[in-house]
Every structure is written in C-alpha cells, then in structure tokens.
Design a protein around this motif. Structure first.
Motif, PDB file in Angstrom:
ATOM      1  N   ALA A 130      -3.319  -0.404  -6.251  1.00  0.00           N
ATOM      2  CA  ALA A 130      -3.123  -0.692  -7.673  1.00  0.00           C
ATOM      3  C   ALA A 130      -4.057   0.130  -8.537  1.00  0.00           C
ATOM      4  O   ALA A 130      -3.688   0.569  -9.628  1.00  0.00           O
ATOM      5  CB  ALA A 130      -3.333  -2.183  -7.939  1.00  0.00           C
ATOM      6  N   GLY A 131      -5.278   0.351  -8.054  1.00  0.00           N
ATOM      7  CA  GLY A 131      -6.229   1.147  -8.821  1.00  0.00           C
ATOM      8  C   GLY A 131      -5.764   2.573  -9.014  1.00  0.00           C
ATOM      9  O   GLY A 131      -5.881   3.145 -10.108  1.00  0.00           O
ATOM     10  N   VAL A 132      -5.217   3.173  -7.959  1.00  0.00           N
ATOM     11  CA  VAL A 132      -4.708   4.543  -8.053  1.00  0.00           C
ATOM     12  C   VAL A 132      -3.493   4.596  -8.991  1.00  0.00           C
ATOM     13  O   VAL A 132      -3.391   5.487  -9.844  1.00  0.00           O
ATOM     14  CB  VAL A 132      -4.335   5.087  -6.656  1.00  0.00           C
ATOM     15  N   ILE A 133      -2.582   3.636  -8.842  1.00  0.00           N
ATOM     16  CA  ILE A 133      -1.408   3.605  -9.719  1.00  0.00           C
ATOM     17  C   ILE A 133      -1.839   3.437 -11.172  1.00  0.00           C
ATOM     18  O   ILE A 133      -1.337   4.135 -12.070  1.00  0.00           O
ATOM     19  CB  ILE A 133      -0.452   2.471  -9.310  1.00  0.00           C
ATOM     20  N   ASP A 134      -2.762   2.528 -11.414  1.00  0.00           N
ATOM     21  CA  ASP A 134      -3.248   2.274 -12.775  1.00  0.00           C
ATOM     22  C   ASP A 134      -3.798   3.541 -13.417  1.00  0.00           C
ATOM     23  O   ASP A 134      -3.488   3.869 -14.568  1.00  0.00           O
ATOM     24  CB  ASP A 134      -4.328   1.194 -12.717  1.00  0.00           C
ATOM     25  N   ARG A 135      -4.610   4.286 -12.683  1.00  0.00           N
ATOM     26  CA  ARG A 135      -5.214   5.502 -13.234  1.00  0.00           C
ATOM     27  C   ARG A 135      -4.180   6.606 -13.398  1.00  0.00           C
ATOM     28  O   ARG A 135      -4.256   7.396 -14.351  1.00  0.00           O
ATOM     29  CB  ARG A 135      -6.369   5.968 -12.340  1.00  0.00           C
TER      30      ARG A 135
ATOM     31  N   ALA B 292     -12.879  -7.882  -9.922  1.00  0.00           N
ATOM     32  CA  ALA B 292     -11.535  -7.893 -10.496  1.00  0.00           C
ATOM     33  C   ALA B 292     -11.018  -6.472 -10.634  1.00  0.00           C
ATOM     34  O   ALA B 292     -11.789  -5.504 -10.701  1.00  0.00           O
ATOM     35  CB  ALA B 292     -11.548  -8.593 -11.856  1.00  0.00           C
ATOM     36  N   GLY B 293      -9.705  -6.332 -10.679  1.00  0.00           N
ATOM     37  CA  GLY B 293      -9.098  -5.015 -10.829  1.00  0.00           C
ATOM     38  C   GLY B 293      -7.650  -5.141 -11.232  1.00  0.00           C
ATOM     39  O   GLY B 293      -7.074  -6.244 -11.251  1.00  0.00           O
ATOM     40  N   PRO B 294      -7.003  -4.023 -11.558  1.00  0.00           N
ATOM     41  CA  PRO B 294      -5.607  -4.051 -11.995  1.00  0.00           C
ATOM     42  C   PRO B 294      -4.667  -4.517 -10.889  1.00  0.00           C
ATOM     43  O   PRO B 294      -4.946  -4.334  -9.694  1.00  0.00           O
ATOM     44  CB  PRO B 294      -5.336  -2.596 -12.392  1.00  0.00           C
TER      45      PRO B 294
ATOM     46  N   VAL C  30       5.507  -6.666  -8.860  1.00  0.00           N
ATOM     47  CA  VAL C  30       6.766  -5.923  -8.799  1.00  0.00           C
ATOM     48  C   VAL C  30       7.388  -6.066  -7.418  1.00  0.00           C
ATOM     49  O   VAL C  30       6.696  -6.257  -6.424  1.00  0.00           O
ATOM     50  CB  VAL C  30       6.535  -4.418  -9.098  1.00  0.00           C
ATOM     51  N   ALA C  31       8.716  -5.969  -7.367  1.00  0.00           N
ATOM     52  CA  ALA C  31       9.450  -5.976  -6.096  1.00  0.00           C
ATOM     53  C   ALA C  31       9.030  -7.132  -5.194  1.00  0.00           C
ATOM     54  O   ALA C  31       8.836  -6.958  -3.984  1.00  0.00           O
ATOM     55  CB  ALA C  31       9.255  -4.635  -5.365  1.00  0.00           C
ATOM     56  N   SER C  32       8.877  -8.310  -5.774  1.00  0.00           N
ATOM     57  CA  SER C  32       8.477  -9.522  -5.037  1.00  0.00           C
ATOM     58  C   SER C  32       7.144  -9.335  -4.321  1.00  0.00           C
ATOM     59  O   SER C  32       6.918  -9.892  -3.238  1.00  0.00           O
ATOM     60  CB  SER C  32       9.560  -9.912  -4.019  1.00  0.00           C
ATOM     61  N   ALA C  33       6.267  -8.548  -4.897  1.00  0.00           N
ATOM     62  CA  ALA C  33       4.971  -8.290  -4.285  1.00  0.00           C
ATOM     63  C   ALA C  33       3.880  -8.261  -5.350  1.00  0.00           C
ATOM     64  O   ALA C  33       4.146  -7.972  -6.526  1.00  0.00           O
ATOM     65  CB  ALA C  33       4.992  -6.953  -3.535  1.00  0.00           C
ATOM     66  N   LEU C  34       2.665  -8.571  -4.917  1.00  0.00           N
ATOM     67  CA  LEU C  34       1.493  -8.401  -5.759  1.00  0.00           C
ATOM     68  C   LEU C  34       0.745  -7.176  -5.246  1.00  0.00           C
ATOM     69  O   LEU C  34       0.171  -7.193  -4.160  1.00  0.00           O
ATOM     70  CB  LEU C  34       0.589  -9.639  -5.699  1.00  0.00           C
ATOM     71  N   VAL C  35       0.800  -6.101  -6.015  1.00  0.00           N
ATOM     72  CA  VAL C  35       0.109  -4.866  -5.645  1.00  0.00           C
ATOM     73  C   VAL C  35      -1.260  -4.891  -6.296  1.00  0.00           C
ATOM     74  O   VAL C  35      -1.380  -4.995  -7.515  1.00  0.00           O
ATOM     75  CB  VAL C  35       0.904  -3.629  -6.112  1.00  0.00           C
ATOM     76  N   TRP C  36      -2.316  -4.816  -5.482  1.00  0.00           N
ATOM     77  CA  TRP C  36      -3.674  -4.893  -6.013  1.00  0.00           C
ATOM     78  C   TRP C  36      -4.587  -3.989  -5.179  1.00  0.00           C
ATOM     79  O   TRP C  36      -4.140  -3.217  -4.356  1.00  0.00           O
ATOM     80  CB  TRP C  36      -4.174  -6.347  -6.001  1.00  0.00           C
ATOM     81  N   GLY C  37      -5.871  -4.061  -5.415  1.00  0.00           N
ATOM     82  CA  GLY C  37      -6.839  -3.297  -4.629  1.00  0.00           C
ATOM     83  C   GLY C  37      -6.755  -1.800  -4.853  1.00  0.00           C
ATOM     84  O   GLY C  37      -6.432  -1.323  -5.945  1.00  0.00           O
ATOM     85  N   PHE C  38      -7.022  -1.048  -3.799  1.00  0.00           N
ATOM     86  CA  PHE C  38      -7.057   0.412  -3.878  1.00  0.00           C
ATOM     87  C   PHE C  38      -5.752   0.979  -4.420  1.00  0.00           C
ATOM     88  O   PHE C  38      -5.750   1.843  -5.308  1.00  0.00           O
ATOM     89  CB  PHE C  38      -7.350   0.994  -2.495  1.00  0.00           C
TER      90      PHE C  38
ATOM     91  N   SER D  95       0.837  -1.199   0.000  1.00  0.00           N
ATOM     92  CA  SER D  95       0.000   0.000   0.000  1.00  0.00           C
ATOM     93  C   SER D  95       0.868   1.242   0.000  1.00  0.00           C
ATOM     94  O   SER D  95       2.089   1.182   0.185  1.00  0.00           O
ATOM     95  CB  SER D  95      -0.909   0.021   1.235  1.00  0.00           C
ATOM     96  N   PHE D  96       0.211   2.381  -0.197  1.00  0.00           N
ATOM     97  CA  PHE D  96       0.873   3.659   0.044  1.00  0.00           C
ATOM     98  C   PHE D  96       0.922   3.880   1.550  1.00  0.00           C
ATOM     99  O   PHE D  96       0.034   3.424   2.277  1.00  0.00           O
ATOM    100  CB  PHE D  96       0.083   4.810  -0.581  1.00  0.00           C
ATOM    101  N   PRO D  97       1.912   4.606   2.061  1.00  0.00           N
ATOM    102  CA  PRO D  97       1.854   5.006   3.469  1.00  0.00           C
ATOM    103  C   PRO D  97       0.620   5.886   3.685  1.00  0.00           C
ATOM    104  O   PRO D  97       0.245   6.669   2.820  1.00  0.00           O
ATOM    105  CB  PRO D  97       3.145   5.809   3.666  1.00  0.00           C
TER     106      PRO D  97
END
Length: 234
Positions: free
Chosen positions: A206-211, A190-192, A196-204, A87-89
C-alpha cells in the motif's frame, strides 16, 4: 539534459529496460520512477551496513476492462512472513538471477512473478525501477520493478501453499477516495490502506501504491482520518 537508463538505474539495467511504446497514461509513472528520491517513498531505507536480503517485486500495470490496472496477489495464510497479505508478486534474489547490480533484481522480479502467478514474462515490458526500500519486520531490501503488461497472459495461484489468489485492481478503484483509509497496527504505527477487490491492501504494498499515485499526479483528496484497525497477528 536527459540521462540514460544506466545513468539513472545503474550499470547493467539499461539493456533490460525498454521505455519505447508505453501507453501515454503511463508517462507520469515513468517520470516519477526516474526522479523520485528514496526518502520520498518511505522512511524505511536499506541499512547503511548493507544488511538485509536482496529481493524484488513486480509492479505490473496493465489495461483491463475498466482502464489501467495493477496486478496483485494474496499470500497464503500459512506462510511464515506476511501471511494472508495482498502484495505485489516478488521475492528474494536467487543465484540464477545473477548480480543484483547488473540486472539480477529485474530478472528476479519476473521469475518470482511467473512462479507465483503463472504470467508469461515474454509479455512484460520492464520500463523502470524505484529506489530500494526496507521491510524491517522481515529484513528484506526490496527493489520495486515497474512493468507494462504489453501482452497479457492468463494468471492464477500456481502454488496454493504460497499464493491464495491472484487479481487485478483498476487504478480508478485505487484513486477512489471511498476506497482509501489509514491502517492502524496494534503496535501503534499507521500507514495508507486500500479497500479494493474484497481485500485490505496495507503495509509495504500500500505504501508503494500510495506514493506512486501521489508522484504520478493521480491521487485524489481522501479522508486520512478514516481508520481501519489491523488484526493483532498482522
């Protein structure tokens, strides 16, 4: 006609935002923040009733060995909500942060980031705010606050009970089609996602990063049919 930060973001935020001296590569992100509409970011928007706990996250861009990068953290697996997720801090608004309509959310983003990652807020230049979004599963109304890590400081997990690790991800890795997928929850939605960095970034997050990648013009065509199933506990 150019509008001021206070006209775009509301009273009280203009004095806390500074767009001077940003690197040229951040210009598309700055432009996106000033023009994007809430419904262009997510279908989950704050309830009209005003319900939801006010919170903020720090979307912090820096310049690393591999070019522009984002600061992320992985939440501890023992937490009650969003356990183990990258997540983001960020976190909920505290009384000490002040009125959310007058800069409180910007102060909350910096305070939470310092508490979780140990970064020095003095080296962070806040330059924009994205529209408020909603996380139904936890009831948080989240304001993404955009920052430029003008003077990087050492970071790491301050409290292992809250943060498992702190890491940066090059934007080049986030835009690499090989690192992109669609995360599928057992409940069916489902969502983006980003691997990356040995992690699966998803949810909120990933959605913000995607947009952001899309509206900044950084997105590269990727295979949306590539699916990554999420754990039932997610």
């Amino acid at each position: 006609m150019t509008r001021t930060d206070e006209e775009i973001y509301g009273p009280g935020t203009g004095g806390l935002l500074d767009r001077d001296g940003l690197p040229d590569w951040l210009a598309p992100v700055d432009r996106a923040a000033r023009t994007v509409a809430p419904e262009q970011l997510s279908r989950f928007l704050p309830p009209a009733s005003g319900a939801g706990r006010q919170s903020a996250v720090l979307v912090l861009f820096g310049e690393g060995e591999h070019g522009p990068e984002l600061l992320l953290m992985e939440r501890a697996g023992s937490l009650r909500s969003h356990a183990g997720q990258p997540s983001f801090p960020g976190g909920a608004l505290d009384p000490e942060d002040g009125d959310p309509a007058h800069g409180g959310l910007l102060r909350a983003a910096l305070r939470e980031a310092e508490e979780e990652t140990g970064l020095d807020p003095a080296g962070v230049q806040l330059f924009g705010v994205l529209p408020r979004l909603y996380i139904p599963v936890s009831g948080f109304v989240v304001t993404p606050v955009l920052g430029w890590w003008r003077e990087p400081s050492p970071v790491g997990a301050v409290d292992p009970a809250e943060t498992a690790r702190v890491f940066t991800v090059p934007v080049a890795d986030l835009t690499d089609p090989a690192n992109r997928a669609t995360a599928v929850h057992p409940a069916g939605h489902a969502g983006p996602a980003f691997l990356v960095a040995s992690a699966l970034v998803w949810g909120f997050t990933a959605g913000v990063i995607d947009r952001l990648l899309y509206f900044a013009g950084w997105e590269r065509p990727w295979d949306t049919s590539r699916k990554v199933p999420l754990d039932l506990r997610s």
